[in-house]
Write a protein that holds these residues in place. Structure first.
Motif, PDB file in Angstrom:
ATOM      1  N   UNK A  20      10.481   8.909  90.336  1.00 19.42           N
ATOM      2  CA  UNK A  20       9.868  10.279  90.326  1.00 19.42           C
ATOM      3  C   UNK A  20       9.304  10.164  91.749  1.00 19.42           C
ATOM      4  N   UNK A  21       9.321  11.244  92.411  1.00 13.34           N
ATOM      5  CA  UNK A  21       8.655  11.572  93.892  1.00 13.34           C
ATOM      6  C   UNK A  21       8.081  12.834  93.934  1.00 13.34           C
ATOM      7  N   UNK A  22       7.304  12.992  94.672  1.00 10.89           N
ATOM      8  CA  UNK A  22       6.630  14.130  95.072  1.00 10.89           C
ATOM      9  C   UNK A  22       6.661  14.791  96.441  1.00 10.89           C
ATOM     10  N   UNK A  23       7.451  15.947  96.691  1.00 14.29           N
ATOM     11  CA  UNK A  23       7.548  16.299  97.988  1.00 14.29           C
ATOM     12  C   UNK A  23       6.019  16.943  98.292  1.00 14.29           C
ATOM     13  N   UNK A  24       5.641  16.574  99.612  1.00  8.19           N
ATOM     14  CA  UNK A  24       4.122  17.101  99.938  1.00  8.19           C
ATOM     15  C   UNK A  24       4.393  17.968 101.158  1.00  8.19           C
ATOM     16  N   UNK A  25       4.750  19.193 100.541  1.00  7.75           N
ATOM     17  CA  UNK A  25       4.934  20.427 101.254  1.00  7.75           C
ATOM     18  C   UNK A  25       4.948  21.522 100.292  1.00  7.75           C
ATOM     19  N   UNK A  26       4.691  22.718 100.814  1.00 11.00           N
ATOM     20  CA  UNK A  26       4.633  23.877  99.826  1.00 11.00           C
ATOM     21  C   UNK A  26       5.996  23.948  98.947  1.00 11.00           C
ATOM     22  N   UNK A  27       5.713  24.542  97.681  1.00 10.88           N
ATOM     23  CA  UNK A  27       6.805  24.857  96.834  1.00 10.88           C
ATOM     24  C   UNK A  27       7.758  25.592  97.415  1.00 10.88           C
ATOM     25  N   UNK A  28       7.503  26.813  98.124  1.00  6.46           N
ATOM     26  CA  UNK A  28       8.397  27.743  98.886  1.00  6.46           C
ATOM     27  C   UNK A  28       9.255  27.009  99.569  1.00  6.46           C
ATOM     28  N   UNK A  29       8.868  26.108 100.315  1.00  3.19           N
ATOM     29  CA  UNK A  29       9.847  25.329 101.290  1.00  3.19           C
ATOM     30  C   UNK A  29      10.851  24.693 100.493  1.00  3.19           C
ATOM     31  N   UNK A  30      10.335  24.005  99.279  1.00  2.85           N
ATOM     32  CA  UNK A  30      11.286  23.050  98.395  1.00  2.85           C
ATOM     33  C   UNK A  30      12.374  23.999  97.813  1.00  2.85           C
ATOM     34  N   UNK A  31      11.714  25.257  97.481  1.00  2.00           N
ATOM     35  CA  UNK A  31      12.668  26.209  96.724  1.00  2.00           C
ATOM     36  C   UNK A  31      14.084  26.591  97.350  1.00  2.00           C
ATOM     37  N   UNK A  32      13.671  26.360  98.588  1.00  2.00           N
ATOM     38  CA  UNK A  32      14.958  26.695  99.536  1.00  2.00           C
ATOM     39  C   UNK A  32      16.225  25.629  99.277  1.00  2.00           C
ATOM     40  N   UNK A  33      15.742  24.598  98.764  1.00  2.00           N
ATOM     41  CA  UNK A  33      16.825  23.395  98.464  1.00  2.00           C
ATOM     42  C   UNK A  33      16.220  22.312  99.495  1.00  2.00           C
ATOM     43  N   UNK A  34      16.725  21.041  99.331  1.00  2.00           N
ATOM     44  CA  UNK A  34      16.335  19.826 100.045  1.00  2.00           C
ATOM     45  C   UNK A  34      17.596  18.927 100.172  1.00  2.00           C
ATOM     46  N   UNK A  35      17.683  18.245 101.075  1.00  2.00           N
ATOM     47  CA  UNK A  35      18.894  17.155 101.174  1.00  2.00           C
ATOM     48  C   UNK A  35      17.989  16.000 101.425  1.00  2.00           C
ATOM     49  N   UNK A  62      10.172  22.193  90.986  1.00  2.00           N
ATOM     50  CA  UNK A  62       8.711  22.390  91.657  1.00  2.00           C
ATOM     51  C   UNK A  62       8.828  21.527  92.671  1.00  2.00           C
ATOM     52  N   UNK A  63       7.787  20.751  93.114  1.00  2.00           N
ATOM     53  CA  UNK A  63       7.964  19.967  94.215  1.00  2.00           C
ATOM     54  C   UNK A  63       8.014  18.579  93.754  1.00  2.00           C
ATOM     55  N   UNK A  64       8.465  18.336  92.454  1.00  2.00           N
ATOM     56  CA  UNK A  64       8.795  16.951  91.846  1.00  2.00           C
ATOM     57  C   UNK A  64      10.370  16.646  91.910  1.00  2.00           C
ATOM     58  N   UNK A  65      10.630  15.557  92.481  1.00  2.00           N
ATOM     59  CA  UNK A  65      12.011  15.029  92.464  1.00  2.00           C
ATOM     60  C   UNK A  65      11.926  13.814  91.494  1.00  2.00           C
ATOM     61  N   UNK A  66      13.015  13.975  90.643  1.00  2.00           N
ATOM     62  CA  UNK A  66      13.597  12.825  89.834  1.00  2.00           C
ATOM     63  C   UNK A  66      14.779  12.309  89.839  1.00  2.00           C
ATOM     64  N   UNK A  67      14.921  11.161  90.238  1.00  2.00           N
ATOM     65  CA  UNK A  67      16.331  10.655  90.235  1.00  2.00           C
ATOM     66  C   UNK A  67      16.631   9.657  89.012  1.00  2.00           C
ATOM     67  N   UNK A  68      17.949   9.775  88.505  1.00  2.00           N
ATOM     68  CA  UNK A  68      17.980   9.171  87.369  1.00  2.00           C
ATOM     69  C   UNK A  68      19.671   8.378  87.662  1.00  2.00           C
ATOM     70  N   UNK A  69      19.534   7.114  87.515  1.00  2.00           N
ATOM     71  CA  UNK A  69      20.796   6.170  87.410  1.00  2.00           C
ATOM     72  C   UNK A  69      21.394   5.726  85.858  1.00  2.00           C
TER      73      UNK A  69
END
Length: 162
Positions: free
Chosen positions: A118-133, A57-64
């Motif tokens: 954990x982080x939250x993207x503050x943007x529409x889910x449709x934009x996140x669905x395209x992928x992020x860097x 969704x719009x949630x980013x999880x980073x795991x080390x």
């Protein structure tokens, strides 16, 4: 100076400087034949601190996954969105760490074994669905006495199924 004196002086210099050179580690070789003995046995940063990213969704999880006898500084995480350019992140969760007096940083919190942020993207889910860097910077140390410089990795993430 005659040739006999020259060779005597040369022999003297070699004999007197050879022990100093050996003591300083000039003749120590790593497996690849380069470098000094002072870094032998230390893991490369990306092996010591193995980073994975997950986007749901719009949630980013980073795991080390943190190798034994290594730790990350809790205060040294930085995550920046690169693409899309309009992306913005909010921190949701950074775990509490172990309070220690670190020889490099003084009183700090460190994370051992595993760290999950954990982080939250503050943007529409449709934009996140395209992928992020994203660009992730972190810093940690090996208990054996090596403090790695801050390290930055870029992750290209696509959304996992909901």
């Amino acid at each position: 100076m005659n040739l006999k004196h020259f060779f005597s002086l040369l022999a003297f210099l070699i004999v007197t400087t050879l022990p100093l050179s050996a003591e300083a580690g000039f003749f120590d070789q790593k497996a690849d034949g380069f470098g000094s003995a002072s870094v032998d046995g230390f893991l490369p940063v990306e092996q010591a601190f193995q980073l994975e990213g997950n986007l749901k969704g719009t949630k980013l999880t980073l795991t080390w996954r943190i190798e034994p006898k290594h730790y990350l500084y809790r205060s040294r995480f930085k995550v920046l969105p690169v693409l899309p350019e309009s992306a913005d992140l909010t921190i949701l969760e950074i775990p509490r760490g172990e309070q220690v007096v670190d020889e490099f940083q003084g009183n700090v919190e460190i994370l051992r074994h595993k760290a999950v942020l954990s982080y939250q993207f503050n943007m529409p889910a449709e934009a996140v669905r395209q992928g992020v860097v994203i660009e992730v910077t972190f810093q940690g140390c090996a208990e054996a006495g090596l403090c790695y410089p801050p390290h930055t990795q870029q992750l290209n993430l696509v959304q996992n199924a909901l």
